[in-house]
Design a protein around this motif. Structure first.
Motif, PDB file in Angstrom:
ATOM      1  N   ARG A 169       0.862  -1.174   0.000  1.00 13.72           N
ATOM      2  CA  ARG A 169       0.000   0.000   0.000  1.00 13.72           C
ATOM      3  C   ARG A 169       0.904   1.231   0.000  1.00 13.72           C
ATOM      4  N   ILE A 170       0.716   2.124  -0.981  1.00 17.30           N
ATOM      5  CA  ILE A 170       1.513   3.354  -0.991  1.00 17.30           C
ATOM      6  C   ILE A 170       0.624   4.499  -0.510  1.00 17.30           C
ATOM      7  N   GLY A 171       1.008   5.145   0.570  1.00 17.04           N
ATOM      8  CA  GLY A 171       0.281   6.312   1.078  1.00 17.04           C
ATOM      9  C   GLY A 171       0.952   7.558   0.535  1.00 17.04           C
ATOM     10  N   THR A 172       0.207   8.367  -0.196  1.00 17.57           N
ATOM     11  CA  THR A 172       0.824   9.544  -0.835  1.00 17.57           C
ATOM     12  C   THR A 172      -0.156  10.703  -0.905  1.00 17.57           C
ATOM     13  N   ARG A 173       0.386  11.926  -0.843  1.00 19.67           N
ATOM     14  CA  ARG A 173      -0.459  13.095  -1.067  1.00 19.67           C
ATOM     15  C   ARG A 173      -0.156  13.719  -2.433  1.00 19.67           C
ATOM     16  N   GLU A 174       0.731  13.101  -3.208  1.00 15.19           N
ATOM     17  CA  GLU A 174       1.080  13.685  -4.513  1.00 15.19           C
ATOM     18  C   GLU A 174      -0.138  13.798  -5.429  1.00 15.19           C
ATOM     19  N   LEU A 175      -1.082  12.861  -5.308  1.00 16.32           N
ATOM     20  CA  LEU A 175      -2.272  12.933  -6.153  1.00 16.32           C
ATOM     21  C   LEU A 175      -3.071  14.217  -5.882  1.00 16.32           C
ATOM     22  N   VAL A 176      -2.959  14.726  -4.655  1.00 15.03           N
ATOM     23  CA  VAL A 176      -3.671  15.950  -4.270  1.00 15.03           C
ATOM     24  C   VAL A 176      -2.841  17.190  -4.597  1.00 15.03           C
ATOM     25  N   VAL A 177      -1.556  17.153  -4.270  1.00 13.12           N
ATOM     26  CA  VAL A 177      -0.745  18.374  -4.322  1.00 13.12           C
ATOM     27  C   VAL A 177       0.148  18.462  -5.557  1.00 13.12           C
TER      28      VAL A 177
END
Ligand SMILES: *Cc1c(COP(=O)(O)O)cnc(C)c1O
Ligand code: SF4
Length: 392
Positions: A204-212
């Motif tokens: 599971r990759i947790g990332t905020r790049e999709l948002v920011v």
């Protein structure tokens, strides 16, 4: 879903000469991120020097893309600006007195630096402490106090060894900081090593790049890596409907084309999304771009974040409002992470009105009640001879 105008960034003086080719390059977004109050103040046309004392404790940073989503720079209550701009409450000793830098003992429950092994079958893998946006509400705000750096290959190798030796681990959660700010070759190195371990079913990759920085997912190299590593799920972190743009939709389409499912975790944040309509809009927008809402988290008791907390019941009220009003696909699980590393606990509105040894009275989303016998002899007797045995 929010549709951005053509060349939307050019209306902001700072980026009026930025070409599409530059703006849509995720590396340009990271290289040109605004890392100081001066930088952000220049773009939004405000003197932010009174916040210097906060920045000295907890650093600031945003990608140009994320800042450009703010509709009106003069509105300091804007939900995106509030996730980027420091506030004096972050260092207020009275407000923050109950907080802790590591409320979940992630560093203490760590068998090898970088890993946290809380549940028997899952392990948390912290790949870097770098983020392209430093969210004011971050539950790992302790990383803001450290120097920005990715872990070394030597660290990673020790982490892989631990996972290899522990056969009850079925899932690795890669988090950070933000792991997708790493260059492709490092992401490939991490994923291939984990993918090769037979007892690992899921990554599971947790990332905020999709948002920011959704342009991260316009990178063919990354998409090829996702395609090859077929154990991967992606978990993003959207908190407000203004964040769900048509650029995000294109990015999600690219991710899904590699066979990687996309989920979302939202944090309930006072003054940003703590009302039922905002969460409803957010969940509807997410489903529209094919992101499945997974968790809605109660805001964690991290030092520097306590001013974002709502009463715990706020989340239950919101779930109650959603249930029956929006598609079941769009309803996340509301959960509290128990301090001390004791794990996550789901919280639900109460749908049982009364309960005895014989029956349960349920209510539905409109408040209508139904009585259910725990063992419904009447119905079963009509179908089987040994109904009493079935109900013992
Ligand atoms: C949240 C968390 C997990 C994952 O929990 P899920 O309920 O499976 O999403 C695993 N390990 C740690 C340390 C966590 O904080
Ligand atoms: S991207 Fe994630 S880890 Fe980084 S600051 Fe934001 S919430 Fe924290």
């Amino acid at each position: 879903m929010r549709v951005l105008e053509k060349d939307y960034w050019k209306k902001i003086p700072e980026w009026k000469d930025t070409s599409r080719w530059e703006w849509e390059d995720w590396r340009w977004q990271i290289k040109n991120r605004l890392k100081s109050l001066e930088g952000i103040g220049r773009v939004i046309g405000k003197d932010l020097s009174k916040l210097k004392k906060v920045e000295r404790v907890f650093r600031t940073g945003t990608t140009p893309y994320y800042l450009s989503l703010v509709e009106d720079f003069s509105d300091l209550e804007n939900p995106i600006l509030k996730q980027i701009l420091p506030s004096c409450e972050e260092i207020d000793p009275f407000i923050q007195s109950e907080g802790n830098f590591d409320p979940f003992k992630e560093e203490i429950l760590s068998p090898v630096p970088g890993l946290t092994h809380r549940y028997p079958d899952r392990v948390l893998f912290r790949a870097t402490n770098f983020c392209s946006v430093y969210c004011r509400h971050c539950m790992r705000k302790r990383i803001f106090l450290e120097e920005e750096r990715a872990r070394t290959y030597e660290d990673y190798k020790r982490m892989f060894d631990y996972i290899r030796k522990n056969k009850n681990i079925k899932e690795v959660l890669i988090s950070g900081g933000d792991p997708l700010t790493l260059p492709n070759r490092k992401i490939e190195f991490i994923l291939e090593n984990i993918q090769d371990i037979d007892h690992i079913d899921t990554v599971r990759i947790g990332t905020r790049e999709l948002v920011v920085n959704p342009y991260r997912f316009f990178d063919e190299g990354l998409l090829e890596i996702l395609e090859k590593n077929d154990k991967v799920w992606l978990v993003s972190h959207f908190n407000h409907p203004d964040e769900v743009t048509d650029v995000v939709k294109r990015a999600v389409k690219n991710i899904l084309s590699t066979g990687t499912p996309v989920l979302n975790q939202t944090v309930l944040l006072r003054g940003i999304n703590d009302d039922p309509q905002t969460i409803e809009n957010l969940m509807r927008s997410l489903v529209k771009v094919k992101i499945k809402p997974y968790y809605l988290f109660y805001c964690d008791p991290t030092k520097g974040v306590l001013h974002f907390r709502t009463p715990i019941d706020k989340g239950i009220e919101i779930i109650e409002y959603l249930r029956g009003r929006v598609s079941g696909i769009a309803v996340p699980t509301y959960a509290v992470d128990l301090p001390g590393g004791l794990g996550k606990v789901p919280l639900q509105p109460e749908y049982i009105v009364e309960e005895t040894e014989e029956y349960i009275i349920f209510r539905n989303f409109e408040g209508k009640t139904v009585r259910f016998n725990r063992c419904n002899f009447d119905i079963i007797e009509n179908h089987t001879k040994n109904s009493e045995d079935l109900c013992l």
